[in-house]
Scaffold this active site. Sequence first.
Site, mmCIF file in Angstrom:
data_model
loop_
_atom_site.group_PDB
_atom_site.id
_atom_site.type_symbol
_atom_site.label_atom_id
_atom_site.label_comp_id
_atom_site.label_asym_id
_atom_site.label_seq_id
_atom_site.Cartn_x
_atom_site.Cartn_y
_atom_site.Cartn_z
ATOM 1 C CB SER A 80 -0.923 0.017 1.227
ATOM 2 O OG SER A 80 -0.158 -0.013 2.420
ATOM 3 C CD GLU B 66 -3.714 2.912 -5.760
ATOM 4 O OE1 GLU B 66 -3.892 4.140 -5.704
ATOM 5 O OE2 GLU B 66 -3.075 2.282 -4.891
ATOM 6 C CG HIS C 1 -2.636 -0.988 -3.284
ATOM 7 N ND1 HIS C 1 -3.002 0.303 -3.002
ATOM 8 C CD2 HIS C 1 -2.827 -1.690 -2.122
ATOM 9 C CE1 HIS C 1 -3.376 0.394 -1.737
ATOM 10 N NE2 HIS C 1 -3.290 -0.800 -1.188
ATOM 11 C CG ASN D 244 -3.067 4.260 0.957
ATOM 12 O OD1 ASN D 244 -4.092 4.422 1.619
ATOM 13 N ND2 ASN D 244 -2.580 3.057 0.711
#
Length: 513
Positions: A124, A157, A145, A195
Site C-alpha cells: 500500500s 492500482e 494494489h 493513499n
Amino acid sequence: MSPQEYKIDTLGIVGSGAMGRGIAQIAALAGLTVRLYDSNPAALDAARAYLSETFGKLAAKGKIKEADAHAAFALVHDAQDLSELADCGAVVEAIVEKLDIKRELFRELEAVVGASCILASNTSSLSITAIAAGCSKPERVAGFHFFNPVPLMRVAEVIDGLRGDPRAGDALMQLARRIGHTPVRAKDMPGFIVNHAGRGMNTEGLRVASEGVASFADIDRIMREQAGFRLGPFELLDLTALDVSHPVMESIYHQFYEEPRFTPSPITGTRLAGGLIGRKAGEGFYRYVDGKQQAPEEAPAPTQLPARVWISRASHAAREQVLKVIAKHDAGIHIDCGITPAPESLIVVTPLGFDATTTAVAEHLDATRVVAVDTLFPLDTVARRTVMTTPATTPAMRDAAHALFSADGVPVTMIRDSTGFVAQRVVATIVNIGCDIAQQGIATPEDIDLAVTLGLGYPRGPLALGDSLGATTILTILRNMQSVLGDPRYRPSPWLTRRAQLGLSLTHDEERR
C-alpha cells in the site's frame, strides 16, 4: 514481448490473510486457477475454510449459482511450497509491509517461476522500484494494489516501477478487468494514488482536532452533512484501524522527505499506543457496541433569536445566502443595513480561508459580537451548517447565532476559531493534494478521480470536486489560510494555480508533444 505473451490463467498468491484470500476469491470466481501459499499452514487452512464458507454464502443468497460456488472453490489450490507456483503467469504477494521481507520473497520467487511470470506486490505504500531492486529481472515487477475488503472495493492500482516493463503493467490492467475490478495506472510514488490522495481528509481532519477547533464527532458531522462525504475522517480512521493507517501516514511522510502536507498527528500515535485503534477493537475515536458506533448526542440548539443582525458586505453572494436563511423564519429580525454595525447587532461575517478573528480585525468589527458562517456549500441546500466564534465572542452572541442559523430545523455545529472553518480547509486540502498528484504526473486526471471515488468512497474525485466549487475559490481558501498561518502545508499546487488563472478545468491535461 507483447502484452499477450504475459499470459495469466494461473495466479499465485503469497499470503493468505484478508487481502490474499480476498484476491483469491475474486480470481477464482473469474475462472482463474489460484495457487495460494502461506508460510503458516494454519493460516492457509483458515483461508481455505473462509473461502469455502464465503462461496457457500454467496450461493445461498442467490448471488452466484451453487455449481459456480463449487467450481470456484475447486480452482483454489493449496501450495505447500513456493516451488508449486512455478506454472503461474503472475504471482501477487500480500504479506507484511516490510521492504526487506518482500525483497527476499521476490528473490526466492525468481528462482521458481518462469521467465514470463509477472511478480506483483500488493503493497500500500512501499516503493515498487525498491522491491524490484533485489531482483535480477526488475522489469517484470509491478505493483497490484487492492483495497480491503477486496470483493467490495472494486478498484486496483497498477504501479510501474522505474525499471518496470509497461507491458507487464498492461497485462495486470487486463487481469484487473477480468476479475471484475476497475484498474487505474500510477507511477511509483509514495502512497500511489489513493493513499496519497487520502492524506487530505485524514491529516487535515487531525490537524483541525489538534487545534481544539471541534470534537472528533463534530468534525465528522460537518464533513458528512455539510460537505457531503459518506464518512468523516475519524469514522474512516476507525474503519481502516490505526494499526494500519498510522504506519501508512508515517511511511508516506518520511518517503516524501517530511513534506509538510503529510505531517502525521501525535493524536493517532498516542491512540495507537493505547490500543484505541478503531472499530475492530471495539474502541477508537468512537466506542462500538455490537459493532454499532456510539456517537455522543448533540445538545439542543438555543431558541432566543437576535433582535438585529448585521451582515458583512465583503461577499455579495455569501451575504445573499445569509439573508435567505433569515428570511425563512419571519421572526421580526431587523437587518442592520448600516455601513458599520449598530451597537446591539449580531455581526455575521462569511470568510473564505480566513478565521473569524482575522476577518473581524480586517473589517474593523467588534469581535465580542462577531460570528462567522461557512458558505462554501450553499446554506439553503446543506444538511448542516457551521458557525464559528472569535475568542472574544460573548456567550450571548454565540447562542443567538446558533439559534439564528438553526431556526429552520437545519442543525448547526458551533466551532472555535479556525482558518478555513472545517469543511473549507479539509476540502481545499483534498483538492490541492489531488492537483499535486496530477502535477507530478503520478496518474492521469481521469484515473486520479476514478481511484479516489472508488477507493475512498468520496462523492467526487478531488479534481472534479475542485471544479464543482470553483478552482479560484479553492485557490483563495488556500492562499488566505497560508497568509494567516504561514504554514507551507497550505501552499497551492501549481496545477491548481495555473488552471484557476486560465479558467481551465482541473481535469484539463495539457497536450504533450
